[in-house]
Write an enzyme that holds these catalytic residues in place. Sequence first.
Site, PDB file in Angstrom:
ATOM      1  N   GLY A 378      41.069  43.097  48.587  1.00  0.00           N
ATOM      2  CA  GLY A 378      42.226  43.741  47.979  1.00  0.00           C
ATOM      3  C   GLY A 378      41.913  44.188  46.575  1.00  0.00           C
ATOM      4  O   GLY A 378      40.915  43.775  45.982  1.00  0.00           O
ATOM      5  N   PRO A 379      42.743  45.070  46.023  1.00  0.00           N
ATOM      6  CA  PRO A 379      42.511  45.550  44.657  1.00  0.00           C
ATOM      7  C   PRO A 379      42.703  44.430  43.640  1.00  0.00           C
ATOM      8  O   PRO A 379      43.212  43.350  43.961  1.00  0.00           O
ATOM      9  CB  PRO A 379      43.572  46.644  44.493  1.00  0.00           C
ATOM     10  CG  PRO A 379      44.665  46.265  45.452  1.00  0.00           C
ATOM     11  CD  PRO A 379      43.964  45.633  46.615  1.00  0.00           C
ATOM     12  N   SER A 380      42.298  44.668  42.400  1.00  0.00           N
ATOM     13  CA  SER A 380      42.484  43.688  41.325  1.00  0.00           C
ATOM     14  C   SER A 380      43.961  43.371  41.164  1.00  0.00           C
ATOM     15  O   SER A 380      44.814  44.278  41.181  1.00  0.00           O
ATOM     16  CB  SER A 380      41.915  44.273  40.009  1.00  0.00           C
ATOM     17  OG  SER A 380      42.117  43.377  38.953  1.00  0.00           O
ATOM     18  N   GLY A 381      44.269  42.093  41.019  1.00  0.00           N
ATOM     19  CA  GLY A 381      45.658  41.675  40.871  1.00  0.00           C
ATOM     20  C   GLY A 381      46.378  41.471  42.191  1.00  0.00           C
ATOM     21  O   GLY A 381      47.598  41.264  42.213  1.00  0.00           O
ATOM     22  N   GLY A 383      46.077  38.924  44.131  1.00  0.00           N
ATOM     23  CA  GLY A 383      46.422  37.512  44.317  1.00  0.00           C
ATOM     24  C   GLY A 383      45.335  36.686  44.960  1.00  0.00           C
ATOM     25  O   GLY A 383      45.553  35.525  45.313  1.00  0.00           O
ATOM     26  N   LYS A 384      44.141  37.268  45.094  1.00  0.00           N
ATOM     27  CA  LYS A 384      43.046  36.555  45.781  1.00  0.00           C
ATOM     28  C   LYS A 384      42.628  35.299  45.011  1.00  0.00           C
ATOM     29  O   LYS A 384      42.539  34.204  45.581  1.00  0.00           O
ATOM     30  CB  LYS A 384      41.843  37.505  45.942  1.00  0.00           C
ATOM     31  CG  LYS A 384      42.176  38.802  46.673  1.00  0.00           C
ATOM     32  CD  LYS A 384      40.960  39.680  46.869  1.00  0.00           C
ATOM     33  CE  LYS A 384      40.347  40.183  45.570  1.00  0.00           C
ATOM     34  NZ  LYS A 384      41.239  41.101  44.823  1.00  0.00           N
ATOM     35  N   GLU A 507      32.998  35.911  45.728  1.00  0.00           N
ATOM     36  CA  GLU A 507      31.894  36.866  45.775  1.00  0.00           C
ATOM     37  C   GLU A 507      30.663  36.256  45.108  1.00  0.00           C
ATOM     38  O   GLU A 507      30.187  36.684  44.067  1.00  0.00           O
ATOM     39  CB  GLU A 507      32.282  38.186  45.109  1.00  0.00           C
ATOM     40  CG  GLU A 507      31.306  39.321  45.360  1.00  0.00           C
ATOM     41  CD  GLU A 507      31.052  39.579  46.841  1.00  0.00           C
ATOM     42  OE1 GLU A 507      30.234  38.858  47.438  1.00  0.00           O
ATOM     43  OE2 GLU A 507      31.668  40.490  47.419  1.00  0.00           O
TER      44      GLU A 507
END
Length: 584
Positions: A378-381, A383-384, A507
């Site tokens: 998912g994109p930055s922000g 919630g990962k 990552e």
Amino acid sequence: MTTPSQRSSPLLQALQFVRPYTRQIALALLALVFTAAITLGLVQYVRIIVDSGFVAGSSQSLRTAVIGFVVVAVLQAFGTFARFYWVSWLGERVTADIRKAVFDHLLNLHPGYFEENISGEIQSRITTDTTLLQTVIGSSASIALRNLLLLIGGVIFLFITNPRLTSVVLICIPLVIGPIVLFGRRVRKLSRHTQDEIAGVGAYVGESIQQIKTVQAYNHQSADRQRFAEHVEKAFSVALSQVRARSIMIALVMTLVFAALAAMIWVGGQDVISGRMSAGELTAFVVYAVMVASAVGAISQVIGDLQRAAGATERLMELLKAQSRISTPDPVIALPADVRGDLSINNLSFVYSTRPEHAAIDALNLQIAAGSSLALVGPSGAGKSTLFDLLLRFYDPTHGEILLDGINIKSVDPLDLRAHIALVSQQPAMFTGTVMDNIRYGRPDASDEEIKAAAQAAFATEFIERLPDTWHSFLGEAGIRLSGGQKQRLAIARAILKDPRILLLDEATSALDAESEQKVQQAIEKLMPGRTTIIIAHRLATVRNVDRIAVMDNGKLVAHGTHDELMAGSALYARLANLQFSAH
């Protein structure tokens, strides 16, 4: 609402650290009383020497008095040694206990506390503030008690020697107490402000040094010098206000005390001239009066030190009173001895206290079977990373629950939960120490052979054995002597050594070159079977080797499936794949 304990003096709250050492306190007090009594007794020998030796002209009496004077002086030296040793011992011991208590407490606070408080200021409280407290306990308190005893004993001997003259001294006591009370409160307030400013200076220094490469890369030295000078000057200004208040207090006290002393000498001199008092008695009276005056002056200075210590102690007690939002539940549910690693995330929501208007995780539902692997994309922000923090119980969810093998992790001791999880961050944490120390962080009781096996599995052995001292090479602060890829491989070795049931990989291969990435990827693939693995993924090689992929956006789960399924059915995933995965 303020509790009675919170309203009490910070110094009284600090007494809890002094109470365990009653034996040492008793020895210190005994030495204090002994030395004070000896000091007061010396004055009587001065009176005998003056009356029997000088005035009466008796050599024998003078010789006896001088011998007694020497004996008393030797006893005073032994008493002073005992007083200094035990009082200093108490100061050092109590300071060490407070530092340990504060640090132990800090280690158990939730990570959010350190997002809301500057680390440099916390460090200043543990170092600078405790040093100030040590000075008070190991020196100022001793001086205060000793001079209080001399003050009381001196006044008693003044009454014995000449009650009429003593009244002259006592009249001024209320005049002396007034400035102490008036300025003492202001000194304490300014002391707290001073310690806060000093902590700000320390925090700014620490931040600039830690980020020195960025400072120099952006040629920010001139701006940082100016900002640091502003911090220092502000701290100086506040400290100067405190010094000014203390100076005025001491000057007023000393002026009033010695004014009373001058009046007493005048009245006593008239008594000697008229024959109502001997020269020896006047000498002893003057010495006792000077002793009382000096004691009052010393106490007034110590009160300033005590007010400074009260400000420092107040800051330390604030740290000790800080409550962690993550605590061991009561009753606690123990995880089974053989944790499978089955995770259920049910209707999970979380809002950071610093960003209450935005949900970092919003009604998330995920089922991760034991031994399976899941990539979070998912994109930055999206919630990962927040999900990782919730799994590790660095925070508790606002709504919903996380179940591990069917048990809500809020019902589990955080230590028990984290014992089954290993985390490898995108920016791995390295600690000051050796290669061995950093890998062993994953399992402190591991043998050297187990550490080397873990490093071998993480393909770290090759570069470790090229270091100057190989396995015992010192890595410097935050592993500054290693490259990003080398740090990453040590962090993976640390996780391999822990041998957890659940792997959280942010990552973990992102900082590696192509050759190292391939080696580490192989090591991770060997490590993953039989373990529940969740990976925050930014590379195609990562997502193609997991069982499922979860696509997150704005804290929500927007799609899940395999790579091929998502490429066909999720526009967001397809866009991320084209932008991110193809770039590597």
